[in-house]
Enzyme design. Structure first.
Site, short mmCIF file in Angstrom:
data_model
loop_
_atom_site.label_atom_id
_atom_site.label_comp_id
_atom_site.label_asym_id
_atom_site.label_seq_id
_atom_site.Cartn_x
_atom_site.Cartn_y
_atom_site.Cartn_z
N GLY A 158 0.82 -1.21 0.00
CA GLY A 158 0.00 0.00 0.00
C GLY A 158 0.85 1.25 0.00
N SER A 159 0.33 2.32 0.57
CA SER A 159 1.00 3.61 0.55
C SER A 159 2.10 3.71 1.59
CB SER A 159 -0.02 4.73 0.81
OG SER A 159 -0.49 4.66 2.15
N GLY A 204 2.20 2.23 5.37
CA GLY A 204 3.31 1.45 5.92
C GLY A 204 3.78 2.00 7.25
N GLU A 264 5.61 -3.34 0.93
CA GLU A 264 5.81 -2.93 -0.46
C GLU A 264 4.96 -1.69 -0.65
OE1 GLU A 264 4.90 -2.17 -4.09
OE2 GLU A 264 4.30 -4.26 -4.40
N CYS A 277 1.96 -1.30 -9.27
CA CYS A 277 3.06 -1.08 -8.33
C CYS A 277 4.35 -0.73 -9.05
CB CYS A 277 3.27 -2.31 -7.46
SG CYS A 277 1.85 -2.73 -6.41
#
Length: 462
Positions: free
Chosen positions: A208-209, A213, A230, A264
């Site tokens: 995610g963002s 994170g 990630e 991504c």
């Protein structure tokens, strides 16, 4: 009374579905059941655990005709692209194929009179917090190897793709997976934070963002759970003077705009050698103008809406800021009838005359816009590619393998491509650096991140 998670479809703005979020007592019950089931699951032979995963893969294939339009309704990807089963199949089959070797006991036989070896031991309960952009493939990256390695898996999917978690749960049910080994749960953000802070989870994988994170790390603080992140990306491409231009242009247009740029490792910025620049831009713009923006349920649509209106608004804002600072917009978006401000339907845009003072060249866009810059040589391209807080992938377009390897060694990313982009190779580790995160998925390293090493040192003579 529990909170309700509502999924607003980008297709027409309607509430496509809603589900009640689990309360604290229900979450505790789910985690307790997983913990109880873990010991017996870890004792199931590896080949049987692999067989369950393969049966679940077959079950997903049997549901694919229903899944494809569901994905369109949930996050906007056109049905013409057929969903994600191909990628799920490739990744699962590769991980099942290497499981025995990756998880094999390592014997040390260099000291007579001793029995010494290392085992890969399951971590316990693995929580997967999955994103909406590739809702099956990103989840599968961790779910399948985690189960094969003997872990329990708890999936909390993005609110935008709630049905994906249910489909995965159904697939494992059809595969006959023992009860509580895989669980799909629906949680609010606060409920997720409470679970993470409880100390009941052994490993978390989040895609995610960057801000997401950071929130995950904060929630886990002091629990000593291991973590894979990630996060954001601003993946560059460099087109060298010797690149096969026709091949390069077609691939980079697709790398920039597939899935409405919500990839991504999608291409977000391109640096082109000055000798190729004009031809490259002309060809790139020509192909971009051929996209058809519209309803993702229409077979003719090649570019669907972004998943949410606020995501499209961010890309519009970035684009306008760049234009105010002198960038040139090369696409006449008025030719895309579906493009409407205040909606998730956003036409693709190609910007030139851009620089690194513009947000569109430095901050993640995650949408159908790309900036193209002219460079004079490899050194300038390398400096610009590394001028980013992110580091997931980069791609080099050239016929010179040796030079590509030399440049690749200096690029600050987790993966470097040559003459391809926007692809996750399950045989190679999937990882990033800088604000893109930490940890790794895929390959044998992915298995090692979902297990812990345990040493056995037995003295046979005394």
């Amino acid at each position: 009374m529990s909170d309700t998670i509502k999924l607003v479809s980008p297709v027409d703005g309607s509430i496509y579905m809603e589900r009640p979020a689990l309360n604290e007592a229900a979450v505790d019950k789910a985690v307790s059941a997983a913990r109880t089931a873990q010991a017996s699951w870890a004792n199931v032979p590896l080949d049987e655990r692999v067989a369950y995963c393969m049966k679940a893969l077959d079950a997903l294939k049997s549901m694919n005709d229903e899944i494809v339009p569901e994905i369109a309704w949930q996050m906007g990807r056109p049905i013409r692209f057929g969903g994600e089963y191909g990628g799920v199949d490739e990744r699962t089959r590769h991980m099942t194929g290497i499981a025995a070797d990756a998880l094999a006991t390592i014997e040390r036989t260099d000291k007579p009179g001793f029995k010494r070896y290392l085992k890969h031991v399951p971590l316990g309960i693995v929580m997967v917090i999955a994103p909406w952009n590739y809702p099956f493939m990103t989840a599968i990256n961790t779910i399948m190897p985690a189960l094969m390695a003997g872990n329990m898996v708890i999936l909390k999917h993005a609110a935008q793709t709630l049905l994906v978690g249910e489909r995965l749960a159904k697939a494992f049910e059809m595969a006959g997976l023992p009860k509580d080994v895989f669980q799909n749960i629906v949680l609010t953000h606060s409920g997720t934070e409470k679970l993470l802070g409880s100390g009941l989870i052994d490993h978390v994988n989040f895609t995610g963002s960057v801000n997401g994170g950071k929130a995950i790390e904060k929630a886990l603080a002091g629990t000593f759970a291991t973590l894979g992140l990630e996060l954001g990306g601003k993946d560059p491409a460099y087109v060298r003077a010797d690149a096969d231009l026709d091949y390069t242009i077609g691939n980079l247009v697709d790398g920039a705009f597939f899935n409405s740029g919500q990839c991504c490792c999608g291409i977000e910025r391109i640096y082109v050698h000055e000798s190729q620049y004009d031809r490259f831009v002309d060809g790139f713009v020509d192909i971009t103008n051929q996209y058809k923006l519209g309803n993702p349920l229409d077979e003719a649509t090649t570019l669907g809406p972004m998943a949410q209106t606020r995501f499209a608004s961010w890309v519009r804002e970035q684009t306008q800021e760049a234009i105010r600072k002198g960038a040139k917009a090369n696409i006449d978006t008025s030719k895309f009838d579906a493009d409407k401000d205040g909606t998730p339907y956003l036409a693709p845009q190609v910007l030139t005359n851009v620089d690194h003072q513009m947000s569109v060249m430095r901050e993640e866009s995650f949408g159908p816009v790309v900036g193209i810059m002219k460079v004079k040589d490899d050194a300038e391209a390398l400096q610009l590619m590394n001028d980013s807080p992110y580091g997931l992938t980069a791609s080099l377009w050239t016929e010179d393998v040796k030079t590509a390897e030399e440049i690749a060694d200096q690029i600050e990313t987790g993966m470097v491509f040559m003459n391809r982009c926007d692809y996750v190779d399950p045989g190679l580790v999937w990882t990033g650096v800088k604000d893109t995160g930490k940890g790794a998925a895929m390959s044998e390293i992915g298995f090692h991140n979902l297990t812990r090493p345990k040493a056995y040192h037995f003295k046979l003579e005394h």
